[in-house]
Write a protein that holds these residues in place. Structure first.
Motif, mmCIF file in Angstrom:
data_model
loop_
_atom_site.group_PDB
_atom_site.id
_atom_site.type_symbol
_atom_site.label_atom_id
_atom_site.label_comp_id
_atom_site.label_asym_id
_atom_site.label_seq_id
_atom_site.Cartn_x
_atom_site.Cartn_y
_atom_site.Cartn_z
ATOM 1 N N ALA A 25 0.830 -1.207 0.000
ATOM 2 C CA ALA A 25 0.000 0.000 0.000
ATOM 3 C C ALA A 25 0.868 1.262 0.000
ATOM 4 C CB ALA A 25 -0.930 0.001 1.208
ATOM 5 N N VAL A 26 1.947 1.222 0.761
ATOM 6 C CA VAL A 26 2.865 2.360 0.801
ATOM 7 C C VAL A 26 3.680 2.425 -0.482
ATOM 8 C CG1 VAL A 26 4.790 3.403 2.044
ATOM 9 C CG2 VAL A 26 2.979 2.216 3.310
ATOM 10 N N ALA A 27 4.029 1.283 -1.020
ATOM 11 C CA ALA A 27 4.850 1.227 -2.235
ATOM 12 C C ALA A 27 4.145 1.879 -3.412
ATOM 13 C CB ALA A 27 5.195 -0.222 -2.559
ATOM 14 N N ARG A 28 2.827 1.783 -3.458
ATOM 15 C CA ARG A 28 2.091 2.377 -4.585
ATOM 16 C C ARG A 28 2.368 3.872 -4.692
ATOM 17 N NH1 ARG A 28 -2.037 -0.384 -7.030
ATOM 18 N NH2 ARG A 28 -2.280 -2.558 -6.336
ATOM 19 N N ALA A 29 2.327 4.551 -3.557
ATOM 20 C CA ALA A 29 2.589 5.986 -3.579
ATOM 21 C C ALA A 29 4.022 6.269 -4.017
ATOM 22 C CB ALA A 29 2.329 6.586 -2.198
ATOM 23 N N HIS A 30 4.954 5.425 -3.600
ATOM 24 C CA HIS A 30 6.353 5.640 -3.967
ATOM 25 C C HIS A 30 6.597 5.326 -5.439
ATOM 26 C CE1 HIS A 30 8.443 6.642 -0.177
ATOM 27 N NE2 HIS A 30 7.394 6.043 0.382
ATOM 28 N N ILE A 31 5.883 4.347 -5.982
ATOM 29 C CA ILE A 31 6.017 4.067 -7.411
ATOM 30 C C ILE A 31 5.575 5.271 -8.224
ATOM 31 C CG2 ILE A 31 5.178 2.643 -9.316
ATOM 32 C CD1 ILE A 31 4.953 0.328 -7.292
ATOM 33 N N VAL A 32 4.454 5.875 -7.832
ATOM 34 C CA VAL A 32 3.963 7.066 -8.525
ATOM 35 C C VAL A 32 4.992 8.187 -8.435
ATOM 36 C CG1 VAL A 32 2.189 8.874 -8.486
ATOM 37 C CG2 VAL A 32 1.529 6.474 -8.241
ATOM 38 N N ARG A 33 5.592 8.362 -7.245
ATOM 39 C CA ARG A 33 6.600 9.409 -7.085
ATOM 40 C C ARG A 33 7.822 9.135 -7.966
ATOM 41 N NH1 ARG A 33 6.475 9.676 -2.083
ATOM 42 N NH2 ARG A 33 5.299 11.624 -1.948
#
Length: 297
Positions: free
Chosen positions: A258-266
């Motif tokens: 769930a946290v990784a999704r935001a980091h992938i977008v970044r």
């Protein structure tokens, strides 16, 4: 997993061999794309509009540009524009808001320049998002007033933006294709000649390629710097390695999906990862690690 080496150029864009669906169409690779791949540009009848301009002897002296520098206005003939202090100039007109106005002005913050830039329409604000994604080091809204001559007399035009992209100057106008009139085409032709005389690029952005802006808009939600206390960046880059993974698979390959999704977008916004901007961003979207010089760390 698809090998990174399976990515090949086709018509100036990337295609994936071994991936039947993507190989059928060109891929707008987010990590290496440039502005002309993201937008549609108005070309019109350039020759006809140019033919109406008075470009005879001494036109570089007769045509002039007016800039706001310091506390006042300064005019330069087009031939002397190399001496304009572009980076210390200000927009030639302000951005105002009032009830019942038909256009939508505002301010768009750009991470690449570290400040807000004025725009006069939603179409202009979208272009600022794209310039931010491309890492424009400077953008000046409403940079100058151009006074030019044509067959029926004299006219003036204020281009929408002057941007520094990859070290080069790019003069830009923004107008949806269905709103461009003959008078606009004449002004665009004059701006094109002026830009060419200065050694700048010039484009009229009239629209977007399918899906491009919806993806950029989503990526821009994670454009501001943030602390990575959990080390997700390293986990994501290690998971994708030198290959290609679907967005959802890449997230699941980390300790906190769930946290990784935001980091992938970044990381996609920072162009440390790449994705096809010509398709909706879904869990099935292919994501790869950046290897080119455009990677921003």
């Amino acid at each position: 997993m698809i090998k990174f080496e399976d990515r090949i150029f086709s018509g100036g864009r990337f295609c994936w061999s071994g991936y039947v669906e993507a190989a059928a169409e060109a891929v707008i690779a987010s990590d290496v794309c440039q502005l002309e791949e993201l937008v549609t540009r108005y070309e019109g009848d350039v020759g006809e509009a140019r033919g109406l301009l008075r470009l005879g002897e001494e036109w570089l002296r007769r045509w002039s540009t007016t800039w706001k520098v310091g506390g006042g206005e300064v005019s330069w003939p087009v031939r002397d524009m190399a001496g304009v202090p572009v980076r210390s100039s200000r927009p030639t007109r302000g951005f105002t808001w009032q009830r019942a106005q038909r256009h939508h002005p505002g301010l768009e913050y750009m991470v690449s320049t570290g400040r807000a830039h004025g725009f006069e329409s939603i179409a202009e604000s979208r272009l600022l998002v794209a310039l931010d994604f491309l890492g424009a080091s400077e953008v000046l809204s409403q940079p100058f007033r151009l006074d030019f001559e044509h067959a029926d007399g004299k006219s003036w035009h204020v281009p929408d933006f002057l941007a520094v992209v990859d070290g080069g100057m790019w003069l830009l106008d923004v107008r949806p294709a269905h709103l461009i009139k003959a008078s606009d085409a004449l002004k665009f032709a004059a701006s094109r000649e002026t830009a060419a005389a200065c050694g700048w690029r010039y484009s009229v952005v009239s629209g977007w390629r399918p899906h491009v802006f919806s993806v950029l808009d989503h990526l821009s939600s994670r454009r501001r710097p943030a602390r990575d206390l959990l080390g997700m960046r390293d986990q994501v880059l290690a998971a994708v390695g030198g290959g290609v993974l679907a967005f959802g698979e890449l997230a699941e390959a980390t300790s906190l999906p769930a946290v990784a999704r935001a980091h992938i977008v970044r990381l996609l916004w920072r162009r440390e990862l790449g994705v096809d901007l010509g398709r909706p961003l879904l869990d099935s979207s292919l994501v790869w690690a950046t290897t080119g010089s455009r990677r921003r760390v």
